[in-house]
Design an enzyme around this catalytic site. Structure first.
Site, PDB file in Angstrom:
ATOM      1  N   GLY A  69       0.828  -1.194   0.000  1.00 47.35           N
ATOM      2  CA  GLY A  69       0.000   0.000   0.000  1.00 47.35           C
ATOM      3  C   GLY A  69       0.864   1.245   0.000  1.00 47.35           C
ATOM      4  O   GLY A  69       2.045   1.210   0.372  1.00 47.35           O
ATOM      5  N   GLY A 117       0.724  -5.268   0.746  1.00 45.11           N
ATOM      6  CA  GLY A 117      -0.461  -5.286  -0.093  1.00 45.11           C
ATOM      7  C   GLY A 117      -0.250  -5.991  -1.418  1.00 45.11           C
ATOM      8  O   GLY A 117      -1.212  -6.483  -2.019  1.00 45.11           O
ATOM      9  N   GLU A 140       5.821  -5.466   7.847  1.00 43.54           N
ATOM     10  CA  GLU A 140       5.097  -4.406   8.558  1.00 43.54           C
ATOM     11  C   GLU A 140       5.663  -4.069   9.937  1.00 43.54           C
ATOM     12  O   GLU A 140       5.570  -2.916  10.374  1.00 43.54           O
ATOM     13  CB  GLU A 140       3.617  -4.781   8.687  1.00 43.54           C
ATOM     14  N   ASP A 148      -1.167  -7.657   7.229  1.00 47.45           N
ATOM     15  CA  ASP A 148      -2.605  -7.564   6.980  1.00 47.45           C
ATOM     16  C   ASP A 148      -2.893  -8.168   5.609  1.00 47.45           C
ATOM     17  O   ASP A 148      -2.202  -9.081   5.190  1.00 47.45           O
ATOM     18  CB  ASP A 148      -3.094  -6.119   7.123  1.00 47.45           C
TER      19      ASP A 148
END
Length: 362
Positions: A69, A117, A140, A148
């Site tokens: 992301g 992502g 992350e 995630d």
């Protein structure tokens, strides 16, 4: 983050192949809200289009499929308190669930960088192709966040504790390691990807990929499994670090790496992996959304992006600063219900799937 996709993601039909090209090469195709919204809409349309038999997702440029992301945009959103990041995640996670339940072959070229992502738009697919250039992972904890896009579920299903190692250290993994972890299915030399893409226009996905797939190199992670399984057993992050440190060698190096990450992120990531084991993907995404919004409101995520990406001093000041200072109640708070703000993917029948069939876990 809230801008329309424009030319940031391209769609075209070639024969019976629907091609998705992530098209921000200067940003290693980092995802924006406009991009994931456009992908969600186009993939939904192609699912009902009899002229499309297979879907391919790939990245523009030569650096990789997707670096994750757009975390600079997320940082700006946190500074402005605009709420765009939660909209991005809500749409992105719906896209992840759609990919996992897609009724047609979904082929992902996981070439070059495939992080965060980028894993979400590839590793939930049905035919996931890595190359000798693949560098993937869920890094992350380095920026004060946790895996995630369904990454907690994927890594919880990796052999032994290798997924725990990948999550806590944020290690970059090669194609062979991705195959071993269960994040990919086939190894194809990067030079063969254009020919494979052309073959997908007319051949079945299985036949086309099978024609180009080769035996992968050995996985270094698989060779380290003995100390990884021993070191990462249990639910106590501090004990894991002590055990790794005492083992010496590569294990001690892993301990040192974990101690550089956000202590809060390490403990919440470990708890996330343990909690997600018996969940569906939709339930896992609900949990990740819950946790993610709590990180948006906290200190370490913003501080981690500042240190690594914005000011680039590589000197994050985590708060709390040590694992010992992060209490059990602090961790539990990340998993509490959001009430009316819940994402709710896991509460709609079999999940957020708009299709009647659902794939078995990989």
């Amino acid at each position: 983050m809230g801008e329309p996709a424009g030319n940031d993601v391209l769609f075209e039909r070639r024969g019976h192949l629907g091609v998705v090209t992530l098209n921000r090469p200067k940003a290693v195709n980092a995802l924006t809200l406009g991009m994931v919204t456009a992908m969600l809409e186009q993939l939904t349309a192609w699912a009902a289009d009899d002229a499309v038999a297979t879907v391919l997702v790939r990245g523009a440029g030569d650096r990789g499929l997707c670096a994750g992301g757009d975390i600079v945009a997320i940082y700006q959103d946190m500074v402005e308190e605009a709420g765009r990041a939660q909209d991005f995640w809500a749409t992105e996670y719906r896209l992840n669930a759609l990919i996992a339940s897609y009724p047609k072959p979904y082929v992902a070229f996981m070439d070059g960088l495939v992080l965060g992502g980028g894993v979400g738009v590839s590793a939930h697919g049905s035919l996931r192709v890595v190359t000798e250039r693949t560098r993937t992972g869920m890094p992350e904890t380095t920026i004060g966040f946790v895996p995630d896009v369904g990454g907690t579920l994927l890594l919880s299903r990796s052999p032994g504790e290798t997924g725990t190692h990948a999550a806590l250290t944020g290690a970059h993994l090669d194609g062979a390691d991705a195959l071993f972890l269960g994040l990919a299915d086939h190894f194809v030399p990067s030079g063969s990807l254009p020919a494979l893409a052309e073959a997908l226009e007319s051949a079945t996905a299985d036949a086309a990929v099978g024609r180009f797939a080769q035996e992968p190199p050995a996985s270094a992670l698989e060779a380290q499994r003995d100390w990884i399984d021993a070191g990462y057993a249990g639910d106590d992050a501090e004990e894991i670090v002590r055990r790794l440190r005492a083992a010496g060698g590569d294990a001690a190096e892993a301990a040192g790496t974990i101690e550089q990450k956000s202590p809060t992120a390490v403990k919440v990531a470990l708890a996330s992996l343990r909690r997600v084991r018996d969940l569906s993907l939709e339930e896992a995404l609900d949990q990740e959304y819950r946790v993610g919004l709590r990180f948006l409101a906290g200190h370490d995520f913003r501080e981690g992006i500042r240190a690594q990406v914005v000011e680039k001093d590589r000197n994050p000041r985590w708060r709390p600063a040590t694992l010992a200072e992060v209490g059990e109640a602090d961790v539990e708070a990340y998993f509490e219900s959001l009430g009316e703000r819940e994402l709710g993917l896991g509460g709609v029948g079999a999940g957020a799937n708009i299709f009647s069939q659902s794939k078995e876990p990989k």
